[in-house]
Design an enzyme around this catalytic site. Structure first.
Site, PDB file in Angstrom:
ATOM      1  N   ASP A   1       0.834  -1.197   0.000  1.00 32.58           N
ATOM      2  CA  ASP A   1       0.000   0.000   0.000  1.00 32.58           C
ATOM      3  C   ASP A   1       0.874   1.255   0.000  1.00 32.58           C
ATOM      4  OD1 ASP A   1      -2.720   1.320   0.528  1.00 32.58           O
ATOM      5  OD2 ASP A   1      -1.533   2.044   2.222  1.00 32.58           O
TER       6      ASP A   1
ATOM      7  N   GLU B   1       1.396  -0.424  -5.037  1.00 28.47           N
ATOM      8  CA  GLU B   1       0.428   0.619  -5.379  1.00 28.47           C
ATOM      9  C   GLU B   1       1.180   1.909  -5.697  1.00 28.47           C
ATOM     10  OE1 GLU B   1      -3.438   3.001  -3.595  1.00 28.47           O
ATOM     11  OE2 GLU B   1      -1.778   2.446  -2.287  1.00 28.47           O
TER      12      GLU B   1
END
Length: 470
Positions: A210, A236
């Site tokens: 993330d 990400e």
């Protein structure tokens, strides 16, 4: 080449071995399983059951769980993305439940990837206590972090990111007040690596990193460098026009989510659907073997940058086209209905998330279960059969598009308001086929002299493959 989940590779090998033992002709192209599914805010017990009942039988290769670590207390969905400690204890379940889920999914042939929040801790200004009882303040986490372990960038008045054109701000200032870890230090890196290794000890196969964009690529590289060979990494890194930080910067660490795909797909379907299967050909995108693609995820369905479940049939057909294409490794998204973008999943009076239950309704709080929709689940099986066969017989007219994958499969998508009637050239062998996107039964179609006659209702799709014969 796209990394196949371990159990998917084994299953593909077993298919070929069985064919050799029984005298069945070997498939023209080796079967593969590469489709992932993000079960957003599903409990560990619910994921375990879904692996056994749906994901494994449908042919999904891997499932991405929500972050498993201890987080702040609150009803909103984003509480899961504000960690308090690295204990595997959250409102989605306990450490033991997580480990049991991983084992159950493996038994069903499904790999498990964890959403790993490693760039930051909480965004809370007031001290508090996390889900599992750990005390914290904004930049002090007893026994884990002190203020010295965080960035205080000094580049903006409140230390928050103000400009994405400034790489230093993006990677050392705070993202919406989230306490930003100094990932350039050995202490921070080794602590995060230890957390990932702990999840690997529970059987986890890979990680969605993330907010990777908010850490220098070399910091991510150092954190994952000592993980076992074969550990899946998908980062990400949101692509922004003209920004100095790009997804390509991170390719040395593993796969990267190509956010441009879902955004462009939304626009293409609104104007020229025939281009949908050409997406990814641009040299300005992540190479196919390192790209993870999606129609939507938990952020984009809330900020409106992509299609979402609220777009109904158009959204379902976008998933069909993604799964029919050859660009990237696809991930299907599955969440819950909402009208308040901050709303969390259904919870009990103590804040524990309730196990997902798939039904017909889509009122606020209902689980949408997109991964079970017949068009989506049917295309997962279709994709597994066609494997890496090349795109052939590409056809488009108005709001309709069709494509074949070698001699293995063929799909037609009608995004128009009128019924599509056409005779289309296909490379499928002559004979009878069952249409695989209907919920049940076998609706027969015949390929004769290399052509198939189709009647496709408005806003729907049909597909056939060589393993679905009457």
């Amino acid at each position: 080449m796209t990394r196949l989940p371990a159990r998917a590779t084994a299953l593909a090998g077993a298919v070929l071995l069985l064919a050799a033992c029984t005298g069945t002709p070997e498939p023209a192209a080796a079967q593969r399983r590469d489709v992932g599914v993000q079960l957003f805010q599903w409990t560990w017990d619910a994921i375990a059951a879904e692996c056994t009942d749906t994901l494994g039988p449908a042919g999904y290769a891997w499932v991405v769980t929500s972050p498993p670590q201890e987080h702040i207390v609150g009803e909103q969905w984003w509480t899961s993305y504000q960690p308090v400690s690295y204990r595997v204890e959250s409102r989605l379940g306990t450490r033991d439940q997580y480990a049991a889920m991983v084992e159950t999914c493996h038994d069903a042939g499904v790999d498990v990837w964890a959403d790993a929040v490693v760039n930051h801790m909480t965004g809370q200004d007031q001290p508090g206590t996390g889900w599992a009882g750990s005390p914290y303040s904004h930049d002090d986490y007893p026994g884990i972090w002190t203020e010295a372990d965080f960035h205080h960038c000094g580049l903006t008045p409140n230390d928050d990111i103000a400009s994405y054109q400034d790489a230093a701000q993006v990677q050392t200032c705070e993202l919406v007040n989230l306490a930003d870890l100094a990932t350039e230090t050995e202490r921070v890196r080794s602590t995060i690596t230890a957390y990932l290794e702990d999840l690997l000890s529970l059987g986890v196969d890979g990680f969605r990193i993330d907010a990777a964009k908010h850490m220098p690529a070399e910091d991510v590289a150092a954190i994952v460098a000592d993980l076992p060979e074969g550990t899946g990494i998908a980062q990400e890194v949101i692509r922004g026009s003209g920004e100095p930080i790009t997804p390509e910067d991170y390719l040395g660490n593993g796969q990267v989510y190509e956010f441009a795909y879902g955004k462009e797909l939304q626009g293409v379907l609104a104007s020229s659907p025939g281009r949908a299967l050409e997406l990814g050909a641009s040299a300005s995108w992540v190479p196919s073997d390192q790209a993870v693609v999606f129609v939507d995820n938990h952020d984009t369905e809330r900020n409106g940058s992509t299609l979402s479940y609220a777009d109904g049939e158009r959204y379902a057909l976008a998933n069909v086209l993604m799964l029919a294409g050859s660009y990237g490794t696809p991930v299907v998204y599955s969440g819950y209905a909402f009208s308040d973008r901050d709303a969390g999943p259904p919870q009990d009076s103590d804040g524990r998330v309730l196990d997902a239950s798939c039904g017909e309704a889509q009122e606020d709080g209902d689980w949408v279960c997109q991964h079970r929709w017949p068009q989506v689940a049917g295309m997962v099986g279709w994709r597994n059969v066609v494997g890496d066969a090349p795109q052939v017989d590409l056809w488009s007219e108005g709001d309709a598009v069709a494509v074949g994958r070698g001699e293995r499969g063929f799909v037609v998508v009608n995004l128009g308001d009128d019924e599509l009637r056409a005779e289309l050239a296909t490379s499928l062998p002559d004979g009878d086929y069952c249409e695989v996107l209907e919920a049940q039964g076998c609706s027969r179609s015949t390929v004769r002299d290399g052509a198939i006659s189709v009647t496709v209702p408005p806003m729907s799709a049909q597909a056939w493959h060589v393993d679905a014969r009457p």
